[in-house]
Write a protein that holds these residues in place. Structure first.
Motif, PDB file in Angstrom:
ATOM      1  N   ALA A   1      61.523  83.590 -16.878  1.00 24.14           N
ATOM      2  CA  ALA A   1      60.868  84.015 -18.117  1.00 24.14           C
ATOM      3  C   ALA A   1      61.888  84.093 -19.248  1.00 24.14           C
ATOM      4  O   ALA A   1      63.086  84.275 -19.005  1.00 24.14           O
ATOM      5  N   THR A   2      61.397  83.969 -20.475  1.00 23.65           N
ATOM      6  CA  THR A   2      62.261  84.219 -21.637  1.00 23.65           C
ATOM      7  C   THR A   2      62.542  85.710 -21.762  1.00 23.65           C
ATOM      8  O   THR A   2      63.582  86.113 -22.288  1.00 23.65           O
ATOM      9  N   ASP A   3      61.621  86.550 -21.261  1.00 22.79           N
ATOM     10  CA  ASP A   3      61.791  88.002 -21.279  1.00 22.79           C
ATOM     11  C   ASP A   3      61.232  88.553 -19.968  1.00 22.79           C
ATOM     12  O   ASP A   3      60.019  88.733 -19.822  1.00 22.79           O
ATOM     13  N   CYS A   4      62.125  88.797 -19.001  1.00 27.47           N
ATOM     14  CA  CYS A   4      61.695  89.216 -17.664  1.00 27.47           C
ATOM     15  C   CYS A   4      60.990  90.569 -17.680  1.00 27.47           C
ATOM     16  O   CYS A   4      60.023  90.781 -16.949  1.00 27.47           O
ATOM     17  N   LEU A   5      61.474  91.489 -18.504  1.00 29.96           N
ATOM     18  CA  LEU A   5      60.855  92.802 -18.570  1.00 29.96           C
ATOM     19  C   LEU A   5      59.429  92.711 -19.088  1.00 29.96           C
ATOM     20  O   LEU A   5      58.508  93.331 -18.550  1.00 29.96           O
ATOM     21  N   ASP A   6      59.232  91.932 -20.130  1.00 32.29           N
ATOM     22  CA  ASP A   6      57.914  91.802 -20.723  1.00 32.29           C
ATOM     23  C   ASP A   6      56.954  91.026 -19.816  1.00 32.29           C
ATOM     24  O   ASP A   6      55.783  91.401 -19.677  1.00 32.29           O
ATOM     25  N   ALA A   7      57.440  89.963 -19.203  1.00 24.09           N
ATOM     26  CA  ALA A   7      56.558  89.088 -18.411  1.00 24.09           C
ATOM     27  C   ALA A   7      56.262  89.651 -17.024  1.00 24.09           C
ATOM     28  O   ALA A   7      55.123  89.596 -16.548  1.00 24.09           O
ATOM     29  N   PHE A   8      57.283  90.207 -16.350  1.00 22.15           N
ATOM     30  CA  PHE A   8      57.124  90.592 -14.943  1.00 22.15           C
ATOM     31  C   PHE A   8      57.613  92.011 -14.645  1.00 22.15           C
ATOM     32  O   PHE A   8      57.680  92.382 -13.464  1.00 22.15           O
TER      33      PHE A   8
ATOM     34  N   GLU B   1      57.991  79.098 -20.644  1.00 20.60           N
ATOM     35  CA  GLU B   1      58.482  80.431 -20.978  1.00 20.60           C
ATOM     36  C   GLU B   1      58.210  81.437 -19.872  1.00 20.60           C
ATOM     37  O   GLU B   1      58.869  82.470 -19.800  1.00 20.60           O
ATOM     38  N   GLN B   2      57.258  81.135 -19.008  1.00 24.25           N
ATOM     39  CA  GLN B   2      56.992  81.964 -17.832  1.00 24.25           C
ATOM     40  C   GLN B   2      56.629  81.051 -16.664  1.00 24.25           C
ATOM     41  O   GLN B   2      55.790  80.158 -16.810  1.00 24.25           O
ATOM     42  N   MET B   3      57.251  81.320 -15.521  1.00 23.27           N
ATOM     43  CA  MET B   3      57.033  80.476 -14.348  1.00 23.27           C
ATOM     44  C   MET B   3      57.412  81.253 -13.097  1.00 23.27           C
ATOM     45  O   MET B   3      58.293  82.118 -13.130  1.00 23.27           O
ATOM     46  N   VAL B   4      56.745  80.941 -11.980  1.00 18.86           N
ATOM     47  CA  VAL B   4      57.090  81.524 -10.681  1.00 18.86           C
ATOM     48  C   VAL B   4      57.204  80.386  -9.668  1.00 18.86           C
ATOM     49  O   VAL B   4      56.348  79.492  -9.634  1.00 18.86           O
ATOM     50  N   LEU B   5      58.257  80.425  -8.852  1.00 16.47           N
ATOM     51  CA  LEU B   5      58.393  79.509  -7.724  1.00 16.47           C
ATOM     52  C   LEU B   5      58.063  80.293  -6.461  1.00 16.47           C
ATOM     53  O   LEU B   5      58.658  81.349  -6.201  1.00 16.47           O
ATOM     54  N   GLU B   6      57.115  79.789  -5.671  1.00 18.92           N
ATOM     55  CA  GLU B   6      56.682  80.481  -4.459  1.00 18.92           C
ATOM     56  C   GLU B   6      56.860  79.583  -3.234  1.00 18.92           C
ATOM     57  O   GLU B   6      56.920  78.362  -3.355  1.00 18.92           O
ATOM     58  N   LYS B   7      56.897  80.212  -2.063  1.00 22.37           N
ATOM     59  CA  LYS B   7      57.039  79.475  -0.806  1.00 22.37           C
ATOM     60  C   LYS B   7      56.001  79.963   0.196  1.00 22.37           C
ATOM     61  O   LYS B   7      55.502  81.093   0.116  1.00 22.37           O
ATOM     62  N   SER B   8      55.694  79.082   1.135  1.00 21.16           N
ATOM     63  CA  SER B   8      54.833  79.449   2.259  1.00 21.16           C
ATOM     64  C   SER B   8      55.511  79.014   3.550  1.00 21.16           C
ATOM     65  O   SER B   8      56.180  77.975   3.599  1.00 21.16           O
ATOM     66  N   LEU B   9      55.346  79.832   4.585  1.00 18.93           N
ATOM     67  CA  LEU B   9      55.853  79.490   5.915  1.00 18.93           C
ATOM     68  C   LEU B   9      54.716  79.239   6.887  1.00 18.93           C
ATOM     69  O   LEU B   9      54.962  78.999   8.068  1.00 18.93           O
ATOM     70  N   ASP B  10      53.475  79.318   6.397  1.00 15.35           N
ATOM     71  CA  ASP B  10      52.325  79.149   7.296  1.00 15.35           C
ATOM     72  C   ASP B  10      51.332  78.136   6.716  1.00 15.35           C
ATOM     73  O   ASP B  10      50.122  78.346   6.760  1.00 15.35           O
ATOM     74  N   TYR B  11      51.855  77.065   6.164  1.00 14.95           N
ATOM     75  CA  TYR B  11      51.045  75.932   5.705  1.00 14.95           C
ATOM     76  C   TYR B  11      50.070  76.318   4.589  1.00 14.95           C
ATOM     77  O   TYR B  11      48.963  75.814   4.514  1.00 14.95           O
TER      78      TYR B  11
END
Length: 446
Positions: free
Chosen positions: A183-190, A162-172
């Motif tokens: 999210a199921t509710d973007c306003l509430d979660a983030f 119901e809530q998740m974040v995908l992140e990236k790195s460019l420096d290992y």
């Protein structure tokens, strides 16, 4: 009589080959594949190298990653645990036991071959410490910069989070930036307005959005995936079917932020809240709530700065096989003795060959390597001098001493015109001429 048959066949083959060459000049075989770094051509000076921008083919990058979980003891099975189905709290027949192979769900099962029945998957412990959040970080590391070429796809065996974040790195993995929020509710979660990739434009392509498309409660079999849409972002420049890749390549060439957006060394999946299937968590049956992932797809290629067309996995590490007199894991610097000008990334333009921007020898001006003792050997007894020219034996000339020196008036014109007509023909045509002409010539002489 037999000799008379020889010449019409020869002239017919010669005409066919000329037509093929003409067609190849007007219709390139591939637009933007960039799979060849250099090719040999014939010029007025003889044999020479034609350098092109090049890159490795896209492939399944999950074959080369390392995975790490945080917290490290978040995988189910130690101690053994029984799980209930989210949609039916009375169906509690799924057991996880790390000591039993058939019942274990280790992280590597997120990357194994899919298609087995039953499906294999990684699974977390249940939400037994509720109301403390059940949160997991899954970090995928390549120890190499890679360029994404297709959607990142996560397939959940349980309900999607119901809530998740995908992140990236460019420096290992030293610093992280978000790719997308779910999210199921973007306003509430983030505290973010919900959007989809279809809301993006060329001007806002780099915006980080929160989407509700992949997080809505318990889902059925055909709705278990969570995506980060790479191709839909490409399509903002290349068109809906990616038919105008020249436009995309032009943008990647001139906009570093855009190029970097699709480049990573690591990915991190932050699972923040599991699927609950309802507005309230059933505290009497917390074994219904957990994470389970059966497959992760990451399609991409090694980043080689358009200076290599292959990437090798050796001793647990990826590395570009650099061309254009470059070196380093990403071909990001010039080789020793090739600092005649500053290193530069290759260019996709002009289509279809691009621009190689090769490194040139130090203190020798803008002259690429002409000869060596491997691929560019001086022929007919010639010797290579400082990689810049062949010292030819008496009686031979040309860049690689590949031509016999003309001995009398008129012979040069005949010899050069004869060579030019064959040198510009494809290898297939030369082979066809040889296979047909040689037997006929032998027969005619018998």
């Amino acid at each position: 009589m037999r000799a008379a048959m020889f010449w019409p066949v020869l002239f017919t083959l010669q005409a066919v080959c000329t037509s093929v060459v003409h067609a190849m000049q007007h219709y390139p075989a591939a637009w933007g594949h960039y799979d060849v770094c250099k090719s040999q051509i014939y010029t007025e000076e003889g044999l020479a190298w034609d350098y092109m921008a090049c890159q490795p083919e896209a492939t399944d990058m999950t074959k080369y990653l390392r995975v790490a979980l945080d917290p490290p003891n978040i995988t189910c099975g130690d101690p053994p645990e029984t799980y209930c189905a989210l949609e039916n709290p009375y169906m509690c027949n799924n057991e996880c036991d790390a000591a039993t192979e058939e019942l274990a769900h280790p992280p590597e099962l997120m990357f194994d071959f899919e298609g087995r029945n039953p499906t294999t998957f990684w699974q977390s412990t249940s939400w037994k410490k509720y109301p403390k959040p059940l949160q997991v970080n899954i970090t995928l590391s390549w120890n190499k910069t890679i360029e994404l070429t297709d959607d990142i796809v996560l397939t959940f065996e349980s309900g999607r989070p119901e809530q998740m974040v995908l992140e990236k790195s460019l420096d290992y993995g030293r610093t992280w930036t978000p790719y997308q929020f779910y999210a199921t509710d973007c306003l509430d979660a983030f505290t973010m307005e919900p959007k989809t990739v279809n809301d993006l434009t060329q001007r806002t392509l780099l915006d980080i959005i929160c989407t509700e498309d992949y997080s809505r409660g318990y889902v059925w079999k055909n709705d278990k995936t969570v995506r980060f849409e790479i191709k839909d972002r490409f399509a903002l420049f290349a068109g809906p079917r990616l038919h105008n890749m020249a436009s995309l390549y032009g943008q990647l060439d001139t906009t570093k932020n855009l190029r970097d957006f699709f480049t990573i060394t690591d990915l991190r999946i932050r699972l923040l809240k599991p699927a609950t299937g309802a507005t309230m968590v059933d505290e009497n049956n917390l074994s219904r709530y957990f994470y389970a992932i059966s497959d992760i797809k990451v399609q991409g290629r090694c980043k080689c700065n358009l200076h290599a067309n292959s990437c090798v996995f050796d001793k647990g590490k990826l590395g570009c096989e650099c061309e254009h007199n470059t070196t380093g894991p990403d071909c990001s610097r010039c080789k020793r003795h090739y600092h005649g000008r500053a290193w530069s990334v290759g260019s996709y333009l002009p289509i279809p060959k691009g621009t190689a921007n090769i490194c040139i020898p130090s203190n020798h001006g803008p002259v690429p390597r002409v000869c060596d003792n491997a691929m560019l050997r001086c022929q007919n007894g010639g010797t290579c001098h400082h990689h810049q020219r062949c010292h030819c034996s008496p009686g031979f000339t040309g860049v690689l001493c590949e031509r016999a020196r003309c001995q009398g008036p008129g012979q040069c014109d005949d010899q050069l015109s004869g060579r030019a007509s064959l040198h510009h023909q494809p290898i297939g045509c030369q082979l066809a001429l040889t296979l047909v002409v040689l037997p006929l010539l032998i027969v005619s002489l018998c």
